[in-house]
Design a protein around this motif. Structure first.
Motif, PDB file in Angstrom:
ATOM      1  N   LEU A  48       2.508 -36.814  35.851  1.00 59.29           N
ATOM      2  CA  LEU A  48       2.292 -38.085  36.545  1.00 59.29           C
ATOM      3  C   LEU A  48       0.816 -38.085  36.913  1.00 59.29           C
ATOM      4  O   LEU A  48       0.382 -37.333  37.791  1.00 59.29           O
ATOM      5  CB  LEU A  48       3.167 -38.170  37.795  1.00 59.29           C
ATOM      6  N   SER A  49       0.050 -38.910  36.196  1.00 55.23           N
ATOM      7  CA  SER A  49      -1.399 -38.886  36.368  1.00 55.23           C
ATOM      8  C   SER A  49      -1.982 -40.262  36.099  1.00 55.23           C
ATOM      9  O   SER A  49      -1.574 -40.933  35.140  1.00 55.23           O
ATOM     10  CB  SER A  49      -1.996 -37.852  35.398  1.00 55.23           C
ATOM     11  N   GLY A  50      -2.927 -40.664  36.931  1.00 58.10           N
ATOM     12  CA  GLY A  50      -3.611 -41.931  36.713  1.00 58.10           C
ATOM     13  C   GLY A  50      -2.690 -43.125  36.692  1.00 58.10           C
ATOM     14  O   GLY A  50      -2.945 -44.087  35.966  1.00 58.10           O
ATOM     15  N   GLY A  51      -1.603 -43.062  37.460  1.00 55.43           N
ATOM     16  CA  GLY A  51      -0.662 -44.171  37.502  1.00 55.43           C
ATOM     17  C   GLY A  51       0.265 -44.249  36.311  1.00 55.43           C
ATOM     18  O   GLY A  51       0.965 -45.244  36.126  1.00 55.43           O
ATOM     19  N   GLU A  52       0.299 -43.207  35.503  1.00 55.19           N
ATOM     20  CA  GLU A  52       1.153 -43.176  34.311  1.00 55.19           C
ATOM     21  C   GLU A  52       2.037 -41.935  34.314  1.00 55.19           C
ATOM     22  O   GLU A  52       1.652 -40.886  34.827  1.00 55.19           O
ATOM     23  CB  GLU A  52       0.301 -43.148  33.025  1.00 55.19           C
ATOM     24  N   LEU A  53       3.213 -42.064  33.731  1.00 56.07           N
ATOM     25  CA  LEU A  53       4.077 -40.930  33.422  1.00 56.07           C
ATOM     26  C   LEU A  53       3.863 -40.653  31.946  1.00 56.07           C
ATOM     27  O   LEU A  53       4.092 -41.530  31.100  1.00 56.07           O
ATOM     28  CB  LEU A  53       5.542 -41.257  33.700  1.00 56.07           C
ATOM     29  N   ARG A  54       3.368 -39.467  31.630  1.00 57.86           N
ATOM     30  CA  ARG A  54       3.028 -39.101  30.248  1.00 57.86           C
ATOM     31  C   ARG A  54       3.841 -37.884  29.812  1.00 57.86           C
ATOM     32  O   ARG A  54       4.081 -36.984  30.596  1.00 57.86           O
ATOM     33  CB  ARG A  54       1.554 -38.697  30.140  1.00 57.86           C
ATOM     34  N   PHE A  55       4.186 -37.880  28.539  1.00 56.87           N
ATOM     35  CA  PHE A  55       4.789 -36.699  27.941  1.00 56.87           C
ATOM     36  C   PHE A  55       4.494 -36.730  26.448  1.00 56.87           C
ATOM     37  O   PHE A  55       4.176 -37.769  25.878  1.00 56.87           O
ATOM     38  CB  PHE A  55       6.291 -36.597  28.216  1.00 56.87           C
ATOM     39  N   GLY A  56       4.583 -35.574  25.821  1.00 52.97           N
ATOM     40  CA  GLY A  56       4.267 -35.487  24.400  1.00 52.97           C
ATOM     41  C   GLY A  56       5.394 -34.858  23.617  1.00 52.97           C
ATOM     42  O   GLY A  56       6.352 -34.336  24.178  1.00 52.97           O
ATOM     43  N   SER A  57       5.245 -34.942  22.321  1.00 49.52           N
ATOM     44  CA  SER A  57       6.183 -34.287  21.418  1.00 49.52           C
ATOM     45  C   SER A  57       5.414 -33.759  20.221  1.00 49.52           C
ATOM     46  O   SER A  57       4.542 -34.456  19.684  1.00 49.52           O
ATOM     47  CB  SER A  57       7.268 -35.255  20.953  1.00 49.52           C
ATOM     48  N   MET A  58       5.724 -32.542  19.815  1.00 47.43           N
ATOM     49  CA  MET A  58       5.055 -31.938  18.673  1.00 47.43           C
ATOM     50  C   MET A  58       5.471 -32.616  17.369  1.00 47.43           C
ATOM     51  O   MET A  58       6.622 -33.047  17.229  1.00 47.43           O
ATOM     52  CB  MET A  58       5.377 -30.441  18.594  1.00 47.43           C
ATOM     53  N   THR A  59       4.541 -32.664  16.456  1.00 48.41           N
ATOM     54  CA  THR A  59       4.830 -33.171  15.125  1.00 48.41           C
ATOM     55  C   THR A  59       5.974 -32.352  14.529  1.00 48.41           C
ATOM     56  O   THR A  59       5.999 -31.134  14.648  1.00 48.41           O
ATOM     57  CB  THR A  59       3.571 -33.049  14.225  1.00 48.41           C
ATOM     58  N   GLY A  60       6.936 -33.029  13.925  1.00 46.79           N
ATOM     59  CA  GLY A  60       8.079 -32.358  13.311  1.00 46.79           C
ATOM     60  C   GLY A  60       9.250 -32.157  14.246  1.00 46.79           C
ATOM     61  O   GLY A  60      10.327 -31.739  13.808  1.00 46.79           O
ATOM     62  N   VAL A 113       2.323 -36.245  19.353  1.00 46.33           N
ATOM     63  CA  VAL A 113       2.105 -37.601  19.836  1.00 46.33           C
ATOM     64  C   VAL A 113       2.299 -37.629  21.341  1.00 46.33           C
ATOM     65  O   VAL A 113       3.262 -37.068  21.860  1.00 46.33           O
ATOM     66  CB  VAL A 113       3.089 -38.590  19.156  1.00 46.33           C
ATOM     67  N   MET A 114       1.384 -38.290  22.044  1.00 41.48           N
ATOM     68  CA  MET A 114       1.502 -38.491  23.475  1.00 41.48           C
ATOM     69  C   MET A 114       2.170 -39.846  23.702  1.00 41.48           C
ATOM     70  O   MET A 114       1.929 -40.799  22.958  1.00 41.48           O
ATOM     71  CB  MET A 114       0.123 -38.477  24.128  1.00 41.48           C
ATOM     72  N   PHE A 115       3.027 -39.906  24.717  1.00 42.31           N
ATOM     73  CA  PHE A 115       3.718 -41.140  25.071  1.00 42.31           C
ATOM     74  C   PHE A 115       3.441 -41.487  26.526  1.00 42.31           C
ATOM     75  O   PHE A 115       3.298 -40.600  27.369  1.00 42.31           O
ATOM     76  CB  PHE A 115       5.234 -40.987  24.908  1.00 42.31           C
ATOM     77  N   LEU A 116       3.405 -42.781  26.810  1.00 40.09           N
ATOM     78  CA  LEU A 116       3.417 -43.298  28.175  1.00 40.09           C
ATOM     79  C   LEU A 116       4.791 -43.883  28.411  1.00 40.09           C
ATOM     80  O   LEU A 116       5.380 -44.475  27.502  1.00 40.09           O
ATOM     81  CB  LEU A 116       2.368 -44.393  28.365  1.00 40.09           C
ATOM     82  N   ALA A 117       5.286 -43.759  29.631  1.00 38.09           N
ATOM     83  CA  ALA A 117       6.607 -44.283  29.953  1.00 38.09           C
ATOM     84  C   ALA A 117       6.512 -45.731  30.412  1.00 38.09           C
ATOM     85  O   ALA A 117       5.740 -46.055  31.314  1.00 38.09           O
ATOM     86  CB  ALA A 117       7.252 -43.444  31.046  1.00 38.09           C
ATOM     87  N   ASP A 118       7.288 -46.575  29.767  1.00 40.58           N
ATOM     88  CA  ASP A 118       7.577 -47.916  30.268  1.00 40.58           C
ATOM     89  C   ASP A 118       8.830 -47.725  31.106  1.00 40.58           C
ATOM     90  O   ASP A 118       9.929 -47.589  30.568  1.00 40.58           O
ATOM     91  CB  ASP A 118       7.810 -48.874  29.104  1.00 40.58           C
ATOM     92  N   VAL A 119       8.662 -47.648  32.420  1.00 40.05           N
ATOM     93  CA  VAL A 119       9.736 -47.239  33.331  1.00 40.05           C
ATOM     94  C   VAL A 119      10.726 -48.384  33.537  1.00 40.05           C
ATOM     95  O   VAL A 119      10.346 -49.481  33.935  1.00 40.05           O
ATOM     96  CB  VAL A 119       9.158 -46.782  34.682  1.00 40.05           C
ATOM     97  N   THR A 120      12.001 -48.091  33.268  1.00 40.95           N
ATOM     98  CA  THR A 120      13.053 -49.085  33.508  1.00 40.95           C
ATOM     99  C   THR A 120      13.936 -48.727  34.697  1.00 40.95           C
ATOM    100  O   THR A 120      14.586 -49.598  35.255  1.00 40.95           O
ATOM    101  CB  THR A 120      13.945 -49.270  32.257  1.00 40.95           C
ATOM    102  N   GLU A 121      13.949 -47.438  35.097  1.00 45.83           N
ATOM    103  CA  GLU A 121      14.748 -47.033  36.255  1.00 45.83           C
ATOM    104  C   GLU A 121      14.258 -45.695  36.777  1.00 45.83           C
ATOM    105  O   GLU A 121      13.914 -44.800  36.011  1.00 45.83           O
ATOM    106  CB  GLU A 121      16.223 -46.919  35.889  1.00 45.83           C
ATOM    107  N   VAL A 122      14.259 -45.576  38.105  1.00 41.96           N
ATOM    108  CA  VAL A 122      13.924 -44.325  38.787  1.00 41.96           C
ATOM    109  C   VAL A 122      15.058 -44.052  39.769  1.00 41.96           C
ATOM    110  O   VAL A 122      15.484 -44.957  40.488  1.00 41.96           O
ATOM    111  CB  VAL A 122      12.583 -44.448  39.553  1.00 41.96           C
ATOM    112  N   VAL A 123      15.554 -42.800  39.785  1.00 40.53           N
ATOM    113  CA  VAL A 123      16.685 -42.462  40.647  1.00 40.53           C
ATOM    114  C   VAL A 123      16.435 -41.113  41.321  1.00 40.53           C
ATOM    115  O   VAL A 123      16.000 -40.165  40.675  1.00 40.53           O
ATOM    116  CB  VAL A 123      18.003 -42.378  39.837  1.00 40.53           C
ATOM    117  N   VAL A 124      16.743 -41.067  42.608  1.00 38.82           N
ATOM    118  CA  VAL A 124      16.816 -39.797  43.329  1.00 38.82           C
ATOM    119  C   VAL A 124      18.218 -39.704  43.903  1.00 38.82           C
ATOM    120  O   VAL A 124      18.682 -40.612  44.593  1.00 38.82           O
ATOM    121  CB  VAL A 124      15.770 -39.691  44.460  1.00 38.82           C
ATOM    122  N   THR A 125      18.895 -38.604  43.593  1.00 39.42           N
ATOM    123  CA  THR A 125      20.223 -38.325  44.111  1.00 39.42           C
ATOM    124  C   THR A 125      20.093 -37.175  45.100  1.00 39.42           C
ATOM    125  O   THR A 125      19.495 -36.147  44.774  1.00 39.42           O
ATOM    126  CB  THR A 125      21.185 -37.948  42.970  1.00 39.42           C
TER     127      THR A 125
END
Length: 151
Positions: A48-60, A113-125
């Motif tokens: 969570l950085s710069g107002g974005e939620l980012r995550f990546g995935s390795m090629t393959g 590839v790096m992805f940014l999240a287009d957030v549709t729901e946030v939940v804390v249980t």
């Protein structure tokens, strides 16, 4: 598109709790959809950085194929069990769902590839102060913040 900053602005207390729960451990779990529509879960790291939620995935990686085909995902933070006798102190668990938006190549580390999240729901249980009720706090861009208690 709802970026993480939108969650921080609309529900700052919830966003802060999600950040704390996500920061409590390095490894998270992401759910994606396979080509046949069945779920796939994989380990992942995010930030969570710069107002974005980012995550990546390795090629393959299969999750990269999943996200390219269908960008919907659910991300679950590290899980900790309530300690017996101290259930009211359990911080809970956090989840974020949305759509993965490609944001270019991974800059540090293996090819991917790096992805940014287009957030549709946030939940804390979590549990209430007496540890007798389950508390589900959630936010969506269309509904806003909601709190539900279940006995």
């Amino acid at each position: 598109m709802a970026a993480w900053r939108d969650v921080e602005e609309a529900a700052p207390d919830l966003a802060a709790r999600v950040r704390a729960l996500f920061d409590a451990g390095r490894h998270k779990t992401i759910a994606t959809l396979r080509a046949d529509g069945s779920p796939r879960i994989s380990g992942i790291e995010c930030e969570l950085s710069g107002g974005e939620l980012r995550f990546g995935s390795m090629t393959g990686a299969r999750k990269l194929d999943d996200l390219r085909r269908d960008p919907r995902f659910a991300l679950h933070g590290p899980t900790y069990h309530p300690e017996e006798g101290k259930e009211a102190e359990w911080p809970g668990e956090a989840k974020v769902a949305g759509r993965a938006v490609p944001a270019g190549p991974v800059e540090d580390g293996p090819d991917g590839v790096m992805f940014l999240a287009d957030v549709t729901e946030v939940v804390v249980t979590s549990l209430d102060a007496t540890a007798t009720k389950l508390v589900v706090e959630s936010w969506t861009p269309t509904r806003g913040l909601r709190r539900v208690e279940r006995a």
